[in-house]
Motif scaffolding. Sequence first.
Motif, PDB file in Angstrom:
ATOM      1  N   CYS A 184       0.844  -1.195   0.000  1.00  0.00           N
ATOM      2  CA  CYS A 184       0.000   0.000   0.000  1.00  0.00           C
ATOM      3  C   CYS A 184       0.882   1.248   0.000  1.00  0.00           C
ATOM      4  O   CYS A 184       2.038   1.207   0.408  1.00  0.00           O
ATOM      5  CB  CYS A 184      -0.974  -0.023   1.169  1.00  0.00           C
ATOM      6  SG  CYS A 184      -0.337   0.601   2.716  1.00  0.00           S
ATOM      7  N   PRO A 185       0.335   2.348  -0.482  1.00  0.00           N
ATOM      8  CA  PRO A 185       1.141   3.572  -0.553  1.00  0.00           C
ATOM      9  C   PRO A 185       1.391   4.187   0.822  1.00  0.00           C
ATOM     10  O   PRO A 185       2.175   5.127   0.949  1.00  0.00           O
ATOM     11  CB  PRO A 185       0.284   4.507  -1.411  1.00  0.00           C
ATOM     12  CG  PRO A 185      -1.113   4.017  -1.247  1.00  0.00           C
ATOM     13  CD  PRO A 185      -1.022   2.542  -1.039  1.00  0.00           C
ATOM     14  N   SER A 186       0.686   3.668   1.837  1.00  0.00           N
ATOM     15  CA  SER A 186       0.682   4.174   3.214  1.00  0.00           C
ATOM     16  C   SER A 186      -0.118   5.467   3.310  1.00  0.00           C
ATOM     17  O   SER A 186      -0.362   6.137   2.301  1.00  0.00           O
ATOM     18  CB  SER A 186       2.084   4.340   3.806  1.00  0.00           C
ATOM     19  OG  SER A 186       2.675   5.549   3.393  1.00  0.00           O
ATOM     20  N   CYS A 187      -0.526   5.773   4.526  1.00  0.00           N
ATOM     21  CA  CYS A 187      -1.273   7.009   4.766  1.00  0.00           C
ATOM     22  C   CYS A 187      -1.113   7.346   6.242  1.00  0.00           C
ATOM     23  O   CYS A 187      -0.253   6.767   6.914  1.00  0.00           O
ATOM     24  CB  CYS A 187      -2.748   6.826   4.383  1.00  0.00           C
ATOM     25  SG  CYS A 187      -3.663   5.740   5.475  1.00  0.00           S
ATOM     26  N   ARG A 237      -2.571   6.403   8.646  1.00  0.00           N
ATOM     27  CA  ARG A 237      -2.795   5.268   9.559  1.00  0.00           C
ATOM     28  C   ARG A 237      -1.530   4.436   9.739  1.00  0.00           C
ATOM     29  O   ARG A 237      -1.507   3.532  10.574  1.00  0.00           O
ATOM     30  CB  ARG A 237      -3.874   4.339   8.984  1.00  0.00           C
ATOM     31  CG  ARG A 237      -5.278   4.900   8.974  1.00  0.00           C
ATOM     32  CD  ARG A 237      -6.223   3.868   8.397  1.00  0.00           C
ATOM     33  NE  ARG A 237      -7.546   4.391   8.131  1.00  0.00           N
ATOM     34  CZ  ARG A 237      -8.575   4.328   8.977  1.00  0.00           C
ATOM     35  NH1 ARG A 237      -8.429   3.765  10.152  1.00  0.00           N
ATOM     36  NH2 ARG A 237      -9.742   4.820   8.633  1.00  0.00           N
ATOM     37  N   THR A 238      -0.518   4.690   8.920  1.00  0.00           N
ATOM     38  CA  THR A 238       0.688   3.862   8.954  1.00  0.00           C
ATOM     39  C   THR A 238       1.609   4.335  10.068  1.00  0.00           C
ATOM     40  O   THR A 238       2.012   5.503  10.067  1.00  0.00           O
ATOM     41  CB  THR A 238       1.430   3.960   7.600  1.00  0.00           C
ATOM     42  OG1 THR A 238       0.477   3.827   6.561  1.00  0.00           O
ATOM     43  CG2 THR A 238       2.490   2.899   7.472  1.00  0.00           C
ATOM     44  N   MET A 241       1.498  -4.061   4.082  1.00  0.00           N
ATOM     45  CA  MET A 241       0.394  -3.108   4.234  1.00  0.00           C
ATOM     46  C   MET A 241       0.576  -2.271   5.492  1.00  0.00           C
ATOM     47  O   MET A 241       1.008  -2.768   6.537  1.00  0.00           O
ATOM     48  CB  MET A 241      -0.931  -3.863   4.316  1.00  0.00           C
ATOM     49  CG  MET A 241      -1.164  -4.828   3.161  1.00  0.00           C
ATOM     50  SD  MET A 241      -1.195  -4.030   1.548  1.00  0.00           S
ATOM     51  CE  MET A 241      -2.784  -3.294   1.583  1.00  0.00           C
ATOM     52  N   GLY A 242       0.162  -1.017   5.393  1.00  0.00           N
ATOM     53  CA  GLY A 242       0.422  -0.062   6.446  1.00  0.00           C
ATOM     54  C   GLY A 242      -0.448  -0.186   7.683  1.00  0.00           C
ATOM     55  O   GLY A 242      -0.054   0.254   8.763  1.00  0.00           O
ATOM     56  N   CYS A 243      -1.650  -0.754   7.563  1.00  0.00           N
ATOM     57  CA  CYS A 243      -2.515  -0.782   8.747  1.00  0.00           C
ATOM     58  C   CYS A 243      -3.405  -2.015   8.772  1.00  0.00           C
ATOM     59  O   CYS A 243      -3.659  -2.636   7.751  1.00  0.00           O
ATOM     60  CB  CYS A 243      -3.380   0.485   8.819  1.00  0.00           C
ATOM     61  SG  CYS A 243      -4.792   0.443   7.710  1.00  0.00           S
ATOM     62  N   ASN A 252      -7.427  -1.689   6.978  1.00  0.00           N
ATOM     63  CA  ASN A 252      -7.707  -2.002   5.572  1.00  0.00           C
ATOM     64  C   ASN A 252      -6.720  -2.992   4.975  1.00  0.00           C
ATOM     65  O   ASN A 252      -7.002  -3.590   3.946  1.00  0.00           O
ATOM     66  CB  ASN A 252      -7.665  -0.726   4.725  1.00  0.00           C
ATOM     67  CG  ASN A 252      -8.776   0.210   5.107  1.00  0.00           C
ATOM     68  OD1 ASN A 252      -9.901  -0.206   5.312  1.00  0.00           O
ATOM     69  ND2 ASN A 252      -8.447   1.475   5.247  1.00  0.00           N
ATOM     70  N   GLY A 253      -5.567  -3.115   5.592  1.00  0.00           N
ATOM     71  CA  GLY A 253      -4.503  -3.938   5.012  1.00  0.00           C
ATOM     72  C   GLY A 253      -4.917  -5.368   4.694  1.00  0.00           C
ATOM     73  O   GLY A 253      -4.799  -5.817   3.552  1.00  0.00           O
TER      74      GLY A 253
HETATM   75  S1  SF4 Z   1      -3.904  -0.134   3.844  1.00  0.00           S
HETATM   76 FE1  SF4 Z   1      -4.151   1.192   5.635  1.00  0.00          FE
HETATM   77  S2  SF4 Z   1      -2.187   2.298   5.772  1.00  0.00           S
HETATM   78 FE2  SF4 Z   1      -2.286   1.450   3.704  1.00  0.00          FE
HETATM   79  S3  SF4 Z   1      -3.144   3.147   2.478  1.00  0.00           S
HETATM   80 FE3  SF4 Z   1      -4.853   1.785   3.074  1.00  0.00          FE
HETATM   81  S4  SF4 Z   1      -5.655   2.740   4.962  1.00  0.00           S
HETATM   82 FE4  SF4 Z   1      -3.614   3.614   4.625  1.00  0.00          FE
END
Ligand code: SF4
Length: 438
Positions: A350-353, A355-356, A382-384, A387-388
Amino acid sequence: MKHITVRIGDVVLGAGHPVAIQTMCNCNTNDLDAAFAQCEAMTQAGAQLIRLTTQGIREVESLQQLKSRLRQAGILTPLVADVHFRSDVALAAARVADKVRINPGNFHKDHQEAMRIFRELIAVCKETGCVLRIGINHGSLGERITGLYGDTAHGMVEAMKEWIAVCQETGFEQVVLSLKASNTVVMVAAYRELFQWMEEQGIRYPLHLGVTEAGNGRSGRIKSAVGLACLLQAGIGETIRVSLTENPVNELPVAAFIARYFADPTTHSVVREEREGLPHFRFEAPDFDTLLLEAACVIGPQLMDHQLNEFTLEGSCNGIPVSADELQDLHDELLQAARRRFTKCEYIACPSCGRTLFDIETTFAEVKRRTSHLQGLVIGVMGCIVNGPGEMADADYGYVGEGAGKVSIYRKKERIHQGVPQEEAIDLLLQLIEQDRQ
Ligand code: SF4
């Protein structure tokens, strides 16, 4: 044909307006200095829309403060709130953001209740002028839809039709639609089916296109470009995001190139000819990054649509020929991005956001370094945890951030290790893969 035109701040989507490019902050939305700096850099790099994670009411308040600071500084780029699951947050965000991204199906397990909440949100948007993006990702299809249609592109389209029906019933037209997937074949099939359905209905809503969790570096760029090119070349898509597990500012030149490529044929350098029974493609570009994007835009759709099987490549950058090794690597990446031939480990990252809570760029680079020899496997980073796990549903193994310094390790959809300290997580992931291969 009724063309819906959507206005988000100064950006107009639909009815022949140019394809707009967008990106998403990966900093904490509550860190106003960091978010301001990122929005400023993104705007300078050409972002026409900027999305921020808005996971709670506190983030909505931060978004409001950020918006004021940006506007005072003369930065008018529209801000999009990214909301998952929480309808109270979506309702509050619709009073602050220029656009809110939601999957209404995730507001409530009960479909009727989710519909009621969606109508309530539409009422707020009508009052405030906020635009909605309905985002049905392949990885976030609810149980009701997968039970009816399976985990398919068709299921994504059917889910979308339900929400479009609510928009039409309530007379709400300020809506953008997206059907993203990390698998390019699924993503292209979903958008094509939705577009065809809209044609049959005589109405065209603006589409937001993207390949989710495309990863980083050359493979991330090629995968994104292949998926987007298939649609843009057919006139499908009004706004695009290239998701890279990198500094999000890096997404913008890639998106700009792809958008421009399909708007302006003078940007094309490709020469195609037959050589020994094979199509041969020759490219001339200022640098290799540009060359690989053009190759993805030209060759990707032909591979995806099985109009091309075998091909050879030649290229030069600023007049200097590209090496045979680089061309071979590009050839293999193109085939893998189009899901025609797998010669490498496949990554969903994931591109991260906001939440990461770990350094995903470094972690992903390390996971890649230690697993790139595992041809045929699909590994998710995955960052979180919110949703990961859903978004990397296609992966054989997953590394998913859980909270500060903690990681979960998955085999398919099963969580094998929980609460693992980040320093130990890559070793545990490799041990699990190794153990399964014995
Ligand atoms: S998987 Fe989680 S951390 Fe990654 S972009 Fe989606 S919401 Fe953000």
